[in-house]
Design an enzyme around this catalytic site. Structure first.
Site, PDB file in Angstrom:
ATOM      1  N   SER A  21       0.851  -1.197   0.000  1.00 42.32           N
ATOM      2  CA  SER A  21       0.000   0.000   0.000  1.00 42.32           C
ATOM      3  C   SER A  21       0.884   1.245   0.000  1.00 42.32           C
ATOM      4  CB  SER A  21      -0.940  -0.041   1.206  1.00 42.32           C
ATOM      5  OG  SER A  21      -1.934   0.951   1.088  1.00 42.32           O
ATOM      6  N   ASN A  22       0.343   2.377   0.370  1.00 43.63           N
ATOM      7  CA  ASN A  22       1.116   3.624   0.413  1.00 43.63           C
ATOM      8  C   ASN A  22       0.565   4.509   1.530  1.00 43.63           C
ATOM      9  OD1 ASN A  22      -0.999   5.484  -0.727  1.00 43.63           O
ATOM     10  ND2 ASN A  22      -0.855   3.981  -2.375  1.00 43.63           N
TER      11      ASN A  22
END
Ligand code: PMT
Length: 218
Positions: A21-22
């Protein structure tokens, strides 16, 4: 107008308990949704996993992965007058998702990644969207050059260029500063301010550009 807004990160599973993810918090996208509602627009908010409450009155569609966000956009885009893609969508996902939790029995582990769906790039070419199309560009170098390139390649009406190398703006911050890139090489700097205030300015400009008969703001 009826607006579609994407917000937040996506999560791309590696195994049943891990994902790629980020650092997107969803604050920018949720502020845009709130500002659009305040301006009297109807809003469909397609959101990756975030810990923010949805703005009152929004139609919220929760998704996890880039593929789910792609499918949700495909479902909800028709009938919208404008679309704003502020989500930080993963560009790659694990090519294989392990059915069981991966054990740490090797010194190194290589994950093979494959490209995800290009949602913004599909808006015109695959979904046939004819409304006002706004993409974001999160860049750490050559901000405006990359944004102008994206504007043309993805057939957008505006790219909101976000320099995510600067401390205190961009991902997971309360404030932002952006450069709006428009066709014909036109650029507008929207200076550093709270995401709430910046979202109001963006929605006012998008409303004006998307509805040519609207009264001109100063
Ligand atoms: O959520 P916050 O913490 O408030 O942070 C806000 C933000 C930094 C995430 C936001 O301001 C921002 O810059 N969003 C875009 C982030 C991004 O992933 O940019 P990009 O340059 O990788 O993508 C370009 C555009 O294509 C974006 O409109 C993105 O939504 C879209 N995209 C990207 C990949 C993909 N597979 N499909 C897409 O549609």
């Amino acid at each position: 107008m009826r607006l579609l807004i994407t917000a937040g990160p996506t999560r791309e599973p590696i195994d049943p308990v891990r994902f790629l993810s980020n650092r997107s918090s969803g604050k920018m996208g949720y502020a845009l949704a709130e500002a659009a509602l305040e301006a009297g627009h109807a809003v469909v908010l397609i959101s990756g996993p975030v810990s923010l409450p949805p703005p009152a009155g929004v139609t919220l569609v929760r998704v996890e992965t880039a593929r789910q966000m792609f499918e949700a956009v495909e479902t909800h885009l028709s009938g919208c007058d404008a679309a704003i893609f502020s989500a930080a969508v993963a560009d790659y996902r694990p090519a294989q998702v392990a059915a069981e939790k991966i054990k740490k029995n090797t010194d190194t582990l290589t994950l093979e990644l494959e490209r995800t769906e290009d949602i913004l790039g599909s808006a015109r070419s695959k979904f046939g969207f004819r409304g006002f199309l706004v993409g974001f560009a999160a860049e750490t170098q050559n901000l405006v050059e990359h944004a102008q390139d994206k504007l043309e390649r993805k057939q957008c009406d505006m790219i909101v260029a976000n320099d995510v190398s600067q401390a205190g703006i961009g991902f997971d911050s309360a404030e932002n500063e952006v450069t709006l890139c428009l066709p014909g090489g036109r650029k507008i700097l929207v200076p550093r301010q709270s995401k709430t205030a910046l979202a109001r300015e963006l929605i006012a400009r998008i409303t004006q550009l998307a509805t040519p008969t609207a009264p001109k703001s100063k």
